[in-house]
Enzyme design. Structure first.
Site, PDB file in Angstrom:
ATOM      1  N   ASN A 157       0.805  -1.233   0.000  1.00  0.00           N
ATOM      2  CA  ASN A 157       0.000   0.000   0.000  1.00  0.00           C
ATOM      3  C   ASN A 157       0.834   1.278   0.000  1.00  0.00           C
ATOM      4  OD1 ASN A 157       0.684  -0.550   2.748  1.00  0.00           O
ATOM      5  ND2 ASN A 157      -0.919   0.860   3.392  1.00  0.00           N
ATOM      6  N   GLU A 255       5.860  -3.329  11.853  1.00  0.00           N
ATOM      7  CA  GLU A 255       4.772  -2.346  11.905  1.00  0.00           C
ATOM      8  C   GLU A 255       3.585  -2.979  11.201  1.00  0.00           C
ATOM      9  OE1 GLU A 255       4.531   0.275  13.571  1.00  0.00           O
ATOM     10  OE2 GLU A 255       6.604   0.379  14.225  1.00  0.00           O
ATOM     11  N   CYS A 289      -2.525   1.961   6.792  1.00  0.00           N
ATOM     12  CA  CYS A 289      -2.483   1.492   8.179  1.00  0.00           C
ATOM     13  C   CYS A 289      -2.994   2.576   9.116  1.00  0.00           C
ATOM     14  CB  CYS A 289      -1.065   1.097   8.554  1.00  0.00           C
ATOM     15  SG  CYS A 289       0.128   2.403   8.208  1.00  0.00           S
ATOM     16  N   GLU A 470      10.155   3.849  13.373  1.00  0.00           N
ATOM     17  CA  GLU A 470      10.733   4.175  12.074  1.00  0.00           C
ATOM     18  C   GLU A 470      10.788   5.691  11.945  1.00  0.00           C
ATOM     19  OE1 GLU A 470      10.481   1.166   9.203  1.00  0.00           O
ATOM     20  OE2 GLU A 470       8.362   0.900   9.649  1.00  0.00           O
TER      21      GLU A 470
HETATM   22  P1  NAD Z   1       1.189  -8.763   4.094  1.00  0.00           P
HETATM   23  O1  NAD Z   1       1.483  -9.108   5.499  1.00  0.00           O
HETATM   24  O2  NAD Z   1       0.322  -9.676   3.317  1.00  0.00           O
HETATM   25  O3  NAD Z   1       2.561  -8.661   3.262  1.00  0.00           O
HETATM   26  C1  NAD Z   1       3.605  -7.809   3.671  1.00  0.00           C
HETATM   27  C2  NAD Z   1       4.912  -8.319   3.086  1.00  0.00           C
HETATM   28  O4  NAD Z   1       5.221  -9.573   3.714  1.00  0.00           O
HETATM   29  C3  NAD Z   1       4.862  -8.592   1.595  1.00  0.00           C
HETATM   30  O5  NAD Z   1       6.082  -8.222   1.003  1.00  0.00           O
HETATM   31  C4  NAD Z   1       4.656 -10.097   1.528  1.00  0.00           C
HETATM   32  O6  NAD Z   1       5.108 -10.672   0.334  1.00  0.00           O
HETATM   33  C5  NAD Z   1       5.503 -10.542   2.711  1.00  0.00           C
HETATM   34  N1  NAD Z   1       5.162 -11.880   3.231  1.00  0.00           N
HETATM   35  C6  NAD Z   1       3.999 -12.554   3.091  1.00  0.00           C
HETATM   36  N2  NAD Z   1       4.091 -13.761   3.697  1.00  0.00           N
HETATM   37  C7  NAD Z   1       5.322 -13.833   4.243  1.00  0.00           C
HETATM   38  C8  NAD Z   1       6.018 -14.823   5.013  1.00  0.00           C
HETATM   39  N3  NAD Z   1       5.444 -15.975   5.337  1.00  0.00           N
HETATM   40  N4  NAD Z   1       7.283 -14.558   5.413  1.00  0.00           N
HETATM   41  C9  NAD Z   1       7.861 -13.383   5.114  1.00  0.00           C
HETATM   42  N5  NAD Z   1       7.258 -12.415   4.364  1.00  0.00           N
HETATM   43  C10 NAD Z   1       6.007 -12.643   3.943  1.00  0.00           C
HETATM   44  O7  NAD Z   1       0.622  -7.267   4.095  1.00  0.00           O
HETATM   45  P2  NAD Z   1       0.082  -6.412   2.868  1.00  0.00           P
HETATM   46  O8  NAD Z   1      -1.241  -6.950   2.457  1.00  0.00           O
HETATM   47  O9  NAD Z   1       1.131  -6.265   1.845  1.00  0.00           O
HETATM   48  O10 NAD Z   1      -0.098  -4.987   3.556  1.00  0.00           O
HETATM   49  C11 NAD Z   1      -1.242  -4.595   4.254  1.00  0.00           C
HETATM   50  C12 NAD Z   1      -1.006  -4.649   5.741  1.00  0.00           C
HETATM   51  O11 NAD Z   1       0.128  -3.848   6.074  1.00  0.00           O
HETATM   52  C13 NAD Z   1      -2.152  -4.069   6.542  1.00  0.00           C
HETATM   53  O12 NAD Z   1      -2.398  -4.875   7.658  1.00  0.00           O
HETATM   54  C14 NAD Z   1      -1.627  -2.703   6.972  1.00  0.00           C
HETATM   55  O13 NAD Z   1      -2.221  -2.177   8.141  1.00  0.00           O
HETATM   56  C15 NAD Z   1      -0.191  -2.997   7.171  1.00  0.00           C
HETATM   57  N6  NAD Z   1       0.600  -1.775   7.104  1.00  0.00           N
HETATM   58  C16 NAD Z   1       1.110  -1.294   8.269  1.00  0.00           C
HETATM   59  C17 NAD Z   1       1.831  -0.112   8.269  1.00  0.00           C
HETATM   60  C18 NAD Z   1       2.411   0.439   9.550  1.00  0.00           C
HETATM   61  O14 NAD Z   1       3.324   1.259   9.484  1.00  0.00           O
HETATM   62  N7  NAD Z   1       1.925   0.028  10.703  1.00  0.00           N
HETATM   63  C19 NAD Z   1       2.032   0.581   7.064  1.00  0.00           C
HETATM   64  C20 NAD Z   1       1.489   0.045   5.890  1.00  0.00           C
HETATM   65  C21 NAD Z   1       0.774  -1.133   5.919  1.00  0.00           C
END
Ligand code: NAD
Length: 493
Positions: A157, A255, A289, A470
């Protein structure tokens, strides 16, 4: 869907080289506004590619770590300038790849450049401390040293800015990096790496590997040479990685999700508050997020406020954000869209009153994308599913509290703790909110999504793991170790 001749192939970047995945397989990235449009072909890598990338990062580490820190910062400054000069191209790519509006895409590019500049400056401020010794002949001080090779895993995102700030902090501190972007948005993430290549960052300092999280991300988490792993993404994935990392004693920063409250009191500027609910809740189709997802309004003004809000929401134009009259674009993919629509059904079943939206748009210009209407529910209480779980889409719950105290109690009644905001002109209640809200950051009369790179960013409760922040001046803590030095110029007599 045939791959057109024009679709660019993006390789992994390992050391000096751009290389295909060892699997020989690729995947295609498409535009969520119109999935017939292909944006790039990326590498479907596996553990072998991660191991090669970590080896390249390890080889580059000694030279990079020993470089004068301010010199390291100059690469980041020049990469920031490279991106700034090409802002419009990066904006267009974010619009196409993530479905952001022009305004939101521009905000991400501006944020990217500001983060990189701020974090480049941290290279000149990698401070330790000098402390008086009990021995008057001893000079004692601490210095920061790079933790080593680090992994960076990012969500789709905010595919440019989050990667930019993690990587810039790591580089500033003297770490070398293996970067794994989300498979939904790897192209614009590659463009970040390309900016560093263009300014001559030495090979191996920043490596880039695309592919499934279950293989590439997992391999990074398990690799003994990855001394620290910075992750942003969902709670499920973050907590699973945390277990892997904990077993081998490496450092982890996660995060994760949010369920951010937006409190509106009697004396608020209701027009302003309604505009900011829309910006914070429906900007980027609610896929932030820090998105506003729970509006908690006091009953005395609830009807008036809801009336203003609903009228504004009904005027929003949903469509391909490349068209200038679109206020809100698509959601990222089919799976996300189905999840969002499922939450809408649950809210209805649990007694939520649908005030606006609630459906997928499928006709005309919407036929080939993932468009969900901006959706508002009333009659939501804290025990309802949509008041508790992160939806990550354009769905806002409105909750009507008896008074400020109940609004505050409800604001804290979730497992997440990322952002928050209150709208009021009463300083006493604003300060009570600021001091009592369980969130990593908070706002008064400002959207829940607002942040700047000079201030730490991150969440508490279930949003964050590791206790690190961060950006801001404390971002370097994650990527450095302290070394304590005792010097006695004349030796022990
Ligand atoms: P996601 O957890 O599906 O994926 C995040 C990353 O992790 C991707 O690069 C994905 O390929 C990788 N990943 C997936 N499975 C993995 C595994 N088993 N081992 C290691 N890496 C793996 O999240 P998303 O759908 O890409 O993003 C949305 C989420 O991110 C929402 O929950 C949002 O709130 C959160 N987010 C948080 C912040 C923050 O700063 N708190 C900022 C942006 C997004």
């Amino acid at each position: 869907m045939a791959v057109t001749e024009k679709t660019r192939v993006y390789h992994n970047v390992i050391g000096e080289n751009s290389v295909p995945a060892s699997t020989g397989k690729t995947f295609t990235v498409t535009n969520p506004s119109d999935t017939r449009i292909e944006l790039g072909i990326c590498q479907q890598s596996n553990e072998e590619d991660v191991h090669a990338a970590v080896a390249a990062a390890k080889e580059a580490l000694p030279t990079w770590r020993e470089e004068a820190a301010p010199e390291r910062g100059t690469y980041i400054l020049r990469a920031a300038a490279y991106i700034e000069e090409r802002s419009e191209e990066y904006i267009e790519q974010l619009i196409k790849e993530v479905g952001k509006s022009y305004k939101d895409a521009k905000a991400e590019v501006v944020r990217t450049v500001r983060c990189m500049r701020y974090l480049a400056g941290e290279a000149e401020r990698l401070k330790g401390e000098t402390v008086p010794s009990w021995d008057k002949e001893v000079i004692g001080y601490t210095k920061r040293e790079a933790i080593g090779v680090v992994g960076v895993i990012t969500p789709w995102n905010v595919p440019l800015a989050i990667a930019a700030w993690k990587i810039a902090t790591a580089l500033t501190c003297g770490c070398t990096v293996v970067f794994k972007p989300s498979s939904q948005t790897p192209v614009v993430s590659y463009w970040l790496v390309e900016a560093y290549q263009a300014v001559g960052l030495p090979g191996g300092v920043l490596n880039f590997v695309t592919g499934p999280g279950s293989k590439v991300g997992n391999a990074l988490a398990n690799h003994p040479e990855i001394k620290a792993l910075s992750f942003t993404g969902s709670n499920g994935v973050g907590l699973a990685i945390n277990e892997l990392i904990a077993k081998r004693g490496a450092r982890f920063q996660a995060e994760m999700g949010g369920k951010n409250p937006f409190v509106v009191l009697e004396d608020a500027d209701l027009e302003l508050a309604a505009n900011h609910v829309i910006a914070g809740g429906f900007g980027e189709s609610g896929q932030r997020c820090t998105a506003t997802s729970r509006v908690i309004v006091v009953k005395a003004i609830a009807d008036k406020f809801i009336d203003i809000l609903v009228k504004k929401v009904k005027k929003l134009n949903i469509g391909n954000p490349l068209n200038s009259d679109s206020d809100m674009g698509p959601v990222i993919d089919k799976g996300s869209m189905e999840d969002i629509l499922r939450y809408i059904e649950i809210a209805k079943e649990e007694g939520g009153e649908l005030l606006a939206g609630g459906s997928q748009l499928t006709e005309g210009d919407h036929a080939h994308g993932y468009f969900v209407e901006p959706t508002l529910f009333r009659n939501i209480t804290p025990d309802k599913t949509i008041a508790q779980e992160e939806i990550f889409g354009p769905v806002i719950s409105i909750m009507e509290a008896d008074d400020f105290d109940q609004a505050l109690e409800w604001a804290n009644q979730v497992e997440y703790g990322l952002s928050s905001t209150i709208y009021t002109n009463d300083l006493e209640r604003a300060m009570k909110f600021v001091n009592s809200i369980e969130a990593g950051f908070t706002h008064v009369n400002m959207p829940s999504t607002y942040s700047e790179p000079q201030y730490p960013f991150g969440g508490i409760k279930d949003t964050g793991v590791g206790g690190f922040r961060e950006v801001g001046s404390t971002a370097i803590d994650f990527y450095t170790e302290y070394k304590t030095v005792y010097i006695k110029p004349h030796g022990n007599k």
